[in-house]
Scaffold this active site. Sequence first.
Site, short mmCIF file in Angstrom:
data_model
loop_
_atom_site.label_atom_id
_atom_site.label_comp_id
_atom_site.label_asym_id
_atom_site.label_seq_id
_atom_site.Cartn_x
_atom_site.Cartn_y
_atom_site.Cartn_z
N LYS A 1 -14.13 -100.94 80.30
CA LYS A 1 -14.21 -102.01 81.32
C LYS A 1 -15.46 -102.85 81.07
CE LYS A 1 -12.09 -102.71 84.66
NZ LYS A 1 -10.92 -103.60 84.90
N GLY B 1 -0.41 -106.77 88.93
CA GLY B 1 -0.10 -106.93 90.36
C GLY B 1 0.86 -105.89 90.91
N LEU C 1 -8.93 -89.51 94.29
CA LEU C 1 -9.42 -88.51 95.26
C LEU C 1 -8.69 -88.53 96.61
CD1 LEU C 1 -11.61 -86.31 95.97
CD2 LEU C 1 -12.88 -88.18 97.03
N TYR D 1 -13.31 -94.87 80.40
CA TYR D 1 -12.81 -95.88 81.33
C TYR D 1 -13.86 -96.96 81.56
CZ TYR D 1 -12.10 -98.10 85.90
OH TYR D 1 -12.00 -99.04 86.91
N THR E 1 -15.53 -103.13 87.93
CA THR E 1 -15.87 -101.94 88.70
C THR E 1 -17.38 -101.67 88.70
OG1 THR E 1 -15.73 -99.52 88.58
CG2 THR E 1 -15.24 -100.69 86.57
N THR F 1 -6.81 -96.91 84.88
CA THR F 1 -7.88 -96.85 85.90
C THR F 1 -8.38 -95.44 86.24
OG1 THR F 1 -6.23 -96.84 87.66
CG2 THR F 1 -7.12 -98.98 87.01
N ARG G 1 -16.02 -82.58 86.25
CA ARG G 1 -15.59 -83.60 85.28
C ARG G 1 -16.72 -83.80 84.25
NH1 ARG G 1 -14.49 -89.25 88.18
NH2 ARG G 1 -12.34 -88.52 88.33
N THR H 1 3.14 -99.32 83.90
CA THR H 1 2.76 -98.00 83.38
C THR H 1 3.11 -97.00 84.49
OG1 THR H 1 0.57 -98.07 84.40
CG2 THR H 1 0.76 -99.03 82.19
N ALA I 1 -16.67 -97.57 79.98
CA ALA I 1 -17.18 -98.23 78.77
C ALA I 1 -16.25 -99.35 78.33
CB ALA I 1 -17.34 -97.20 77.65
N ASN J 1 -15.52 -97.97 94.94
CA ASN J 1 -14.28 -97.18 95.07
C ASN J 1 -13.39 -97.70 96.19
OD1 ASN J 1 -16.05 -95.24 93.54
ND2 ASN J 1 -14.17 -94.02 93.71
P1 NAD Z 1 -3.76 -99.06 89.22
O1 NAD Z 1 -3.86 -98.02 88.14
O2 NAD Z 1 -3.18 -98.70 90.52
O3 NAD Z 1 -2.94 -100.32 88.67
C1 NAD Z 1 -3.12 -100.87 87.40
C2 NAD Z 1 -1.95 -101.80 87.13
O4 NAD Z 1 -2.12 -102.39 85.85
C3 NAD Z 1 -0.59 -101.08 87.10
O5 NAD Z 1 0.37 -101.82 87.82
C4 NAD Z 1 -0.24 -101.02 85.62
O6 NAD Z 1 1.16 -101.00 85.38
C5 NAD Z 1 -0.88 -102.30 85.14
N1 NAD Z 1 -1.19 -102.25 83.69
C6 NAD Z 1 -1.86 -101.29 83.02
N2 NAD Z 1 -1.96 -101.61 81.73
C7 NAD Z 1 -1.35 -102.81 81.58
C8 NAD Z 1 -1.14 -103.66 80.48
N3 NAD Z 1 -1.57 -103.32 79.25
N4 NAD Z 1 -0.49 -104.82 80.67
C9 NAD Z 1 -0.02 -105.17 81.90
N5 NAD Z 1 -0.18 -104.38 82.99
C10 NAD Z 1 -0.84 -103.22 82.82
O7 NAD Z 1 -5.24 -99.62 89.35
P2 NAD Z 1 -6.02 -100.23 90.61
O8 NAD Z 1 -6.75 -99.14 91.28
O9 NAD Z 1 -5.13 -101.12 91.37
O10 NAD Z 1 -7.12 -101.10 89.84
C11 NAD Z 1 -6.92 -102.49 89.57
C12 NAD Z 1 -8.17 -103.06 88.94
O11 NAD Z 1 -9.28 -102.88 89.81
C13 NAD Z 1 -8.56 -102.43 87.62
O12 NAD Z 1 -9.01 -103.43 86.75
C14 NAD Z 1 -9.70 -101.49 87.98
O13 NAD Z 1 -10.57 -101.28 86.90
C15 NAD Z 1 -10.35 -102.26 89.12
N6 NAD Z 1 -11.08 -101.44 90.10
C16 NAD Z 1 -10.46 -100.36 90.69
C17 NAD Z 1 -11.15 -99.64 91.65
C18 NAD Z 1 -10.52 -98.48 92.38
O14 NAD Z 1 -11.21 -97.79 93.14
N7 NAD Z 1 -9.24 -98.23 92.24
C19 NAD Z 1 -12.48 -100.00 91.99
C20 NAD Z 1 -13.05 -101.11 91.37
C21 NAD Z 1 -12.34 -101.82 90.42
P1 TYD Z 2 -11.74 -90.80 91.65
O1 TYD Z 2 -10.84 -91.08 92.80
O2 TYD Z 2 -11.14 -90.31 90.39
O3 TYD Z 2 -12.58 -92.14 91.41
P2 TYD Z 2 -13.89 -92.37 90.46
O4 TYD Z 2 -14.03 -91.25 89.52
O5 TYD Z 2 -13.48 -93.63 89.76
O6 TYD Z 2 -15.04 -92.53 91.38
O7 TYD Z 2 -12.82 -89.73 92.12
C1 TYD Z 2 -13.67 -90.00 93.22
C2 TYD Z 2 -14.64 -88.82 93.30
O8 TYD Z 2 -13.89 -87.63 93.64
C3 TYD Z 2 -15.34 -88.51 92.00
O9 TYD Z 2 -16.68 -88.07 92.30
C4 TYD Z 2 -14.56 -87.36 91.42
C5 TYD Z 2 -14.08 -86.62 92.65
N1 TYD Z 2 -12.78 -85.90 92.51
C6 TYD Z 2 -12.68 -84.55 92.81
O10 TYD Z 2 -13.66 -83.90 93.22
N2 TYD Z 2 -11.47 -83.95 92.66
C7 TYD Z 2 -10.38 -84.60 92.21
O11 TYD Z 2 -9.29 -83.98 92.06
C8 TYD Z 2 -10.48 -86.01 91.92
C9 TYD Z 2 -9.30 -86.80 91.42
C10 TYD Z 2 -11.71 -86.63 92.08
#
Ligand code: NAD
Ligand code: TYD
Length: 336
Positions: free
Chosen positions: A151, A8, A187, A147, A123, A84, A270, A35, A149, A176
């Site tokens: 998840k 959280g 991004l 990542y 995700t 993440t 990437r 983290t 795999a 996303n």
């Molecule tokens: P984030 O990286 O901003 O936050 C992750 C949080 O988890 C951090 O507060 C970190 O300290 C905590 N954490 C990591 N490892 C931990 C551990 N071992 N024990 C306790 N806490 C731990 O990530 P986010 O973007 O907020 O993503 C949250 C969730 O949503 C993730 O499960 C991610 O896979 C999922 N998700 C993210 C996106 C996205 O676009 N960001 C999209 C779909 C799903």
């Molecule tokens: P990202 O935000 O890392 O999310 P995800 O890979 O989980 O979709 O990236 C979103 C898109 O943007 C992805 O196609 C990779 C691209 N990207 C760039 O082109 N440049 C960058 O520096 C980053 C971080 C992502």
Amino acid sequence: MRLLVCGGAGFIGSNFVRLRLLQHGDEITVLDKLTYAGREENFHDLVDHPGFRFIRGAIEDPDAVAEAIAAAAPEAIVNFAAETHVDRSIAEPDAFVTTHALGTYVLLEAARQHQLRYLQVSTDEVYGSIEQGTFTEDSPLRPSSPYSATKTGADLLVLSYFHTYDLPAVICRGSNNYGPYQYPEKLIPLMVLNALHGDRLPVYGDGQQVRNWIHVLDFARAIAHVLQHGVPGEVYNAGGPDECVNLDVVTRILELTGADASLIEHVTDRPGHDRRYSLSSQKVRALGWEPQVRFQEGLDETVAWYRENAWWWQPIRSGDYREYYQRQYGLGLAES
Ligand code: NAD
Ligand code: TYD
């Protein structure tokens, strides 16, 4: 509801906690390892709220989880905790395996022991890439990165606890996310902060990859909806209303920040880069959820938030993030 929210202190988790605490009166205990991506600044405005409690600890640590459950006496566990960032999973997969496999297992065991409802935040990346059409919950799981795999492994473990032990578990898979409090390795915040500082904008490959953007509050609402109305053992996709090509996202950010298009730099792609994500949300829509924020308006608001909240990102840009950035891109960042 009384909830134990793991992870959280991160981007989506903290937005979820703020929404549920302030607008729905939930009682929330956050368990988070803090983290690099988890920050107390993300819930700076919530610490004095009587319904809020924070415990620092890792989800793979059974003692920390037991302590959090004893303190929270929750009705449900919502698990956001994860590593993440796809690029970091390619460079250093270790923590992804520990947190997603072992951490999810420890939480599931605790949920089983205390007979708690469980929601796993997942995700669209578990489905892999799709050139045409959209993924449904029945699409095959074909993750491409360490990542996604790991998840996917966590999702399968969650479903096994439903099938084997009748644990009332559900999974909500988001597309996303974007919005306030997102760590600038991703991004949108990366491009906004670089544009504001006149740093180069590193676009991977041809920049024609497509992402299905969902505002973080729409995803937070979907998670709450699935927690309340989802059927145990089921998976629900929650995708945003709009898809956008990466280069178009970057171009709009240039317009909104007034930065010059010459800052765009196409860099090495990437490895294993998924070309397109697209999610059908029909199943959760049938439960009564729908996204409220269109990407164009949400992106404008998000850029404005980063402009107005330098206090939030300045410590990140001047800290370890600079070293990460140098390692990842071989480029420096301007001083803030
Ligand atoms: P984030 O990286 O901003 O936050 C992750 C949080 O988890 C951090 O507060 C970190 O300290 C905590 N954490 C990591 N490892 C931990 C551990 N071992 N024990 C306790 N806490 C731990 O990530 P986010 O973007 O907020 O993503 C949250 C969730 O949503 C993730 O499960 C991610 O896979 C999922 N998700 C993210 C996106 C996205 O676009 N960001 C999209 C779909 C799903
Ligand atoms: P990202 O935000 O890392 O999310 P995800 O890979 O989980 O979709 O990236 C979103 C898109 O943007 C992805 O196609 C990779 C691209 N990207 C760039 O082109 N440049 C960058 O520096 C980053 C971080 C992502």
